[in-house]
Scaffold this motif. Structure first.
Motif, PDB file in Angstrom:
ATOM      1  N   ASP A   1     -22.829  19.829 -25.202  1.00 41.79           N
ATOM      2  CA  ASP A   1     -23.095  18.129 -24.827  1.00 41.79           C
ATOM      3  C   ASP A   1     -22.700  18.229 -23.296  1.00 41.79           C
ATOM      4  O   ASP A   1     -23.014  17.161 -23.000  1.00 41.79           O
ATOM      5  N   GLU A   2     -21.982  19.165 -22.468  1.00 43.17           N
ATOM      6  CA  GLU A   2     -21.725  18.836 -21.169  1.00 43.17           C
ATOM      7  C   GLU A   2     -23.025  18.981 -20.231  1.00 43.17           C
ATOM      8  O   GLU A   2     -23.714  19.827 -20.399  1.00 43.17           O
ATOM      9  N   PRO A   3     -23.102  17.930 -19.364  1.00 46.24           N
ATOM     10  CA  PRO A   3     -24.520  18.093 -18.613  1.00 46.24           C
ATOM     11  C   PRO A   3     -24.052  19.202 -17.511  1.00 46.24           C
ATOM     12  O   PRO A   3     -22.920  19.509 -17.445  1.00 46.24           O
TER      13      PRO A   3
ATOM     14  N   VAL B   1     -23.997  21.002 -11.231  1.00 51.25           N
ATOM     15  CA  VAL B   1     -24.557  20.648  -9.889  1.00 51.25           C
ATOM     16  C   VAL B   1     -26.313  20.877 -10.386  1.00 51.25           C
ATOM     17  O   VAL B   1     -26.405  21.471 -11.355  1.00 51.25           O
ATOM     18  N   LEU B   2     -27.096  20.588  -9.277  1.00 54.98           N
ATOM     19  CA  LEU B   2     -28.296  20.849  -9.201  1.00 54.98           C
ATOM     20  C   LEU B   2     -28.924  22.128  -9.455  1.00 54.98           C
ATOM     21  O   LEU B   2     -29.698  22.449 -10.245  1.00 54.98           O
ATOM     22  N   ALA B   3     -27.881  23.202  -8.816  1.00 54.42           N
ATOM     23  CA  ALA B   3     -28.316  24.431  -9.072  1.00 54.42           C
ATOM     24  C   ALA B   3     -28.339  24.878 -10.637  1.00 54.42           C
ATOM     25  O   ALA B   3     -29.149  25.653 -10.821  1.00 54.42           O
ATOM     26  N   ASP B   4     -27.265  24.459 -11.089  1.00 54.02           N
ATOM     27  CA  ASP B   4     -27.423  24.731 -12.531  1.00 54.02           C
ATOM     28  C   ASP B   4     -28.633  24.144 -13.530  1.00 54.02           C
ATOM     29  O   ASP B   4     -28.920  24.566 -14.210  1.00 54.02           O
ATOM     30  N   LEU B   5     -28.943  22.828 -12.991  1.00 52.79           N
ATOM     31  CA  LEU B   5     -29.898  22.333 -13.671  1.00 52.79           C
ATOM     32  C   LEU B   5     -31.288  23.060 -13.376  1.00 52.79           C
ATOM     33  O   LEU B   5     -32.070  23.541 -14.410  1.00 52.79           O
ATOM     34  N   GLU B   6     -31.391  23.358 -12.170  1.00 47.66           N
ATOM     35  CA  GLU B   6     -32.690  24.304 -11.764  1.00 47.66           C
ATOM     36  C   GLU B   6     -32.691  25.574 -12.467  1.00 47.66           C
ATOM     37  O   GLU B   6     -33.773  26.260 -12.999  1.00 47.66           O
ATOM     38  N   ARG B   7     -31.680  26.396 -12.741  1.00 46.12           N
ATOM     39  CA  ARG B   7     -31.429  27.650 -13.386  1.00 46.12           C
ATOM     40  C   ARG B   7     -31.823  27.362 -14.668  1.00 46.12           C
ATOM     41  O   ARG B   7     -32.638  28.339 -15.321  1.00 46.12           O
ATOM     42  N   TYR B   8     -31.518  26.296 -15.379  1.00 42.79           N
ATOM     43  CA  TYR B   8     -31.764  26.118 -16.821  1.00 42.79           C
ATOM     44  C   TYR B   8     -33.314  25.761 -16.921  1.00 42.79           C
ATOM     45  O   TYR B   8     -33.930  26.507 -17.616  1.00 42.79           O
TER      46      TYR B   8
ATOM     47  N   GLY C   1     -40.096  17.511 -16.927  1.00 37.02           N
ATOM     48  CA  GLY C   1     -39.951  16.882 -18.339  1.00 37.02           C
ATOM     49  C   GLY C   1     -38.605  16.678 -18.640  1.00 37.02           C
ATOM     50  O   GLY C   1     -38.672  15.740 -19.443  1.00 37.02           O
ATOM     51  N   LEU C   2     -37.671  17.146 -18.044  1.00 37.28           N
ATOM     52  CA  LEU C   2     -36.192  16.583 -18.442  1.00 37.28           C
ATOM     53  C   LEU C   2     -35.934  15.188 -17.803  1.00 37.28           C
ATOM     54  O   LEU C   2     -35.497  14.102 -18.594  1.00 37.28           O
ATOM     55  N   MET C   3     -36.701  14.782 -16.594  1.00 40.43           N
ATOM     56  CA  MET C   3     -36.605  13.333 -16.103  1.00 40.43           C
ATOM     57  C   MET C   3     -37.284  12.577 -17.059  1.00 40.43           C
ATOM     58  O   MET C   3     -36.842  11.138 -17.357  1.00 40.43           O
TER      59      MET C   3
ATOM     60  N   PHE D   1     -35.350   9.745 -24.335  1.00 42.77           N
ATOM     61  CA  PHE D   1     -35.149  10.482 -25.757  1.00 42.77           C
ATOM     62  C   PHE D   1     -33.741  10.990 -25.815  1.00 42.77           C
ATOM     63  O   PHE D   1     -32.890  10.986 -26.670  1.00 42.77           O
ATOM     64  N   HIS D   2     -33.280  11.824 -24.572  1.00 44.04           N
ATOM     65  CA  HIS D   2     -31.726  12.106 -24.779  1.00 44.04           C
ATOM     66  C   HIS D   2     -30.721  11.187 -24.598  1.00 44.04           C
ATOM     67  O   HIS D   2     -29.798  11.307 -25.270  1.00 44.04           O
ATOM     68  N   ALA D   3     -30.986   9.910 -24.219  1.00 38.31           N
ATOM     69  CA  ALA D   3     -30.117   8.922 -23.834  1.00 38.31           C
ATOM     70  C   ALA D   3     -29.824   8.197 -25.546  1.00 38.31           C
ATOM     71  O   ALA D   3     -28.681   7.791 -25.602  1.00 38.31           O
ATOM     72  N   ARG D   4     -30.836   8.227 -26.244  1.00 36.56           N
ATOM     73  CA  ARG D   4     -30.655   7.876 -27.529  1.00 36.56           C
ATOM     74  C   ARG D   4     -29.515   8.585 -28.395  1.00 36.56           C
ATOM     75  O   ARG D   4     -29.021   8.328 -29.260  1.00 36.56           O
ATOM     76  N   GLN D   5     -29.605  10.057 -27.974  1.00 37.49           N
ATOM     77  CA  GLN D   5     -28.585  11.004 -28.663  1.00 37.49           C
ATOM     78  C   GLN D   5     -27.434  11.221 -27.749  1.00 37.49           C
ATOM     79  O   GLN D   5     -26.473  12.015 -28.062  1.00 37.49           O
ATOM     80  N   LYS D   6     -27.220  10.295 -26.747  1.00 39.23           N
ATOM     81  CA  LYS D   6     -25.927  10.280 -25.724  1.00 39.23           C
ATOM     82  C   LYS D   6     -25.873  11.579 -25.235  1.00 39.23           C
ATOM     83  O   LYS D   6     -24.747  12.291 -25.145  1.00 39.23           O
ATOM     84  N   ARG D   7     -27.010  12.056 -24.987  1.00 41.69           N
ATOM     85  CA  ARG D   7     -27.073  13.471 -23.980  1.00 41.69           C
ATOM     86  C   ARG D   7     -27.642  13.179 -22.849  1.00 41.69           C
ATOM     87  O   ARG D   7     -28.477  12.187 -22.398  1.00 41.69           O
ATOM     88  N   LEU D   8     -26.957  13.983 -21.873  1.00 45.01           N
ATOM     89  CA  LEU D   8     -27.445  13.796 -20.428  1.00 45.01           C
ATOM     90  C   LEU D   8     -27.772  15.153 -19.749  1.00 45.01           C
ATOM     91  O   LEU D   8     -26.676  15.998 -19.810  1.00 45.01           O
ATOM     92  N   TYR D   9     -28.810  15.289 -19.061  1.00 50.21           N
ATOM     93  CA  TYR D   9     -29.012  16.569 -18.214  1.00 50.21           C
ATOM     94  C   TYR D   9     -28.857  16.570 -16.767  1.00 50.21           C
ATOM     95  O   TYR D   9     -29.117  17.439 -16.115  1.00 50.21           O
TER      96      TYR D   9
END
Length: 282
Positions: free
Chosen positions: A114-116, A119-126, A164-166, A171-179
């Protein structure tokens, strides 16, 4: 004849649930499309894990099932499943790299957290790990196993996943999730309360703009490699043109991800793909 009969079960699933990638598959020679439909149907199965389980442990069990199933394909004893029934012969026919499948599965384990990203580098790696290997496998189906095309594929995959994530923020906000990365959230002034109430605000738009800029940079880097990319690789890389279209719509909406303009696909995307395929430009 119904469309599902022409495409097969995997092709129909990709057409319904991953239509953009389905469109790119149509630019691959017909005899190789079944392999691509199986590849992207596999991705649908692992990508939806978080949405179809009630707790992380069940998600881990589901992903382990797929990890074992992929392993059994390479051990020449595939289990029965509508996706695997076509994926197994595709692996054998095109000598698809096992490591790419395993990277995608491992990356999807992060969806169970559940943790976002910090940093941006982590998101880009995912993003790179979830989408890059799929494009590399797409290239392997086309008979292209290394070189600049694979480097471009990782960059395009990263951009595609970021876009796609943006677009999936509502969709993720409805689940209280944040990327969105925590550092960008803090610097841009994203108000989580407003976001989870599905309300656009300037902080969120600033954060989305930063991620969109990162996606655009990865696309530019991929295109800088064009001279080394063979024309035969272009069908696997056409999602770059689709990503461009979504980024343009994000900019026109001032990066408000709740705007209908952002959520709807570009109306001329098929024509743009045809143009790219004819010109040999991703």
């Amino acid at each position: 004849m119904p469309t599902s009969d022409l495409l097969g079960q995997n092709g129909e699933q990709v057409r319904r649930l991953d239509h953009d990638r389905y469109l790119t598959c149509l630019f691959t020679p017909a005899p190789r499309r079944a392999a691509l439909f199986a590849l992207y149907a596999f991705n649908i199965e692992v990508a939806k894990t978080r949405e179809v389980v009630s707790q992380p442990l069940l998600g881990q069990i589901r992903l382990q099932w797929w990890r074992d199933a992929i392993g059994e394909i390479y051990d020449a004893r595939p289990r029965r499943h509508e996706v695997l029934d076509e994926l197994a012969p595709a692996v054998a026919a095109h000598q698809l790299s096992r490591s790419h499948f395993e990277t995608v599965i491992e990356a999807r384990e992060r969806d169970l957290e559940d943790e976002p990203p910090a940093v941006l580098a982590d998101l880009e790696r995912y993003a790179a790990d979830t989408a890059g290997p799929l494009l590399r496998l797409h290239l392997e189906v086309l008979g292209i196993r290394d070189g600049a095309a694979h480097e471009a594929a990782v960059k395009i995959g990263t951009a595609w996943a970021l876009v796609g994530l943006m677009r999936a923020i509502p969709f993720h906000a409805r689940q209280k999730r944040l990327y969105l990365p925590e550092d960008i959230v803090a610097a841009a002034g994203v108000e989580r309360g407003l976001l989870f109430e599905m309300k656009p605000h300037e902080g969120l738009q600033r954060a989305v703009a930063q991620v969109a800029d990162a996606a655009a940079s990865r696309l530019a880097e991929a295109r800088a490699l064009r001279r080394g990319v063979p024309r035969a690789a272009v069908p696997a890389l056409l999602s770059a043109r689709l990503a461009d279209g979504y980024l343009r719509r994000l900019r026109r909406a001032d990066h408000n991800v709740f705007a209908a303009l952002v959520q709807e696909p570009p109306p001329l995307r098929q024509a743009d793909l045809v143009r790219g395929a004819v010109l040999g430009r991703y």
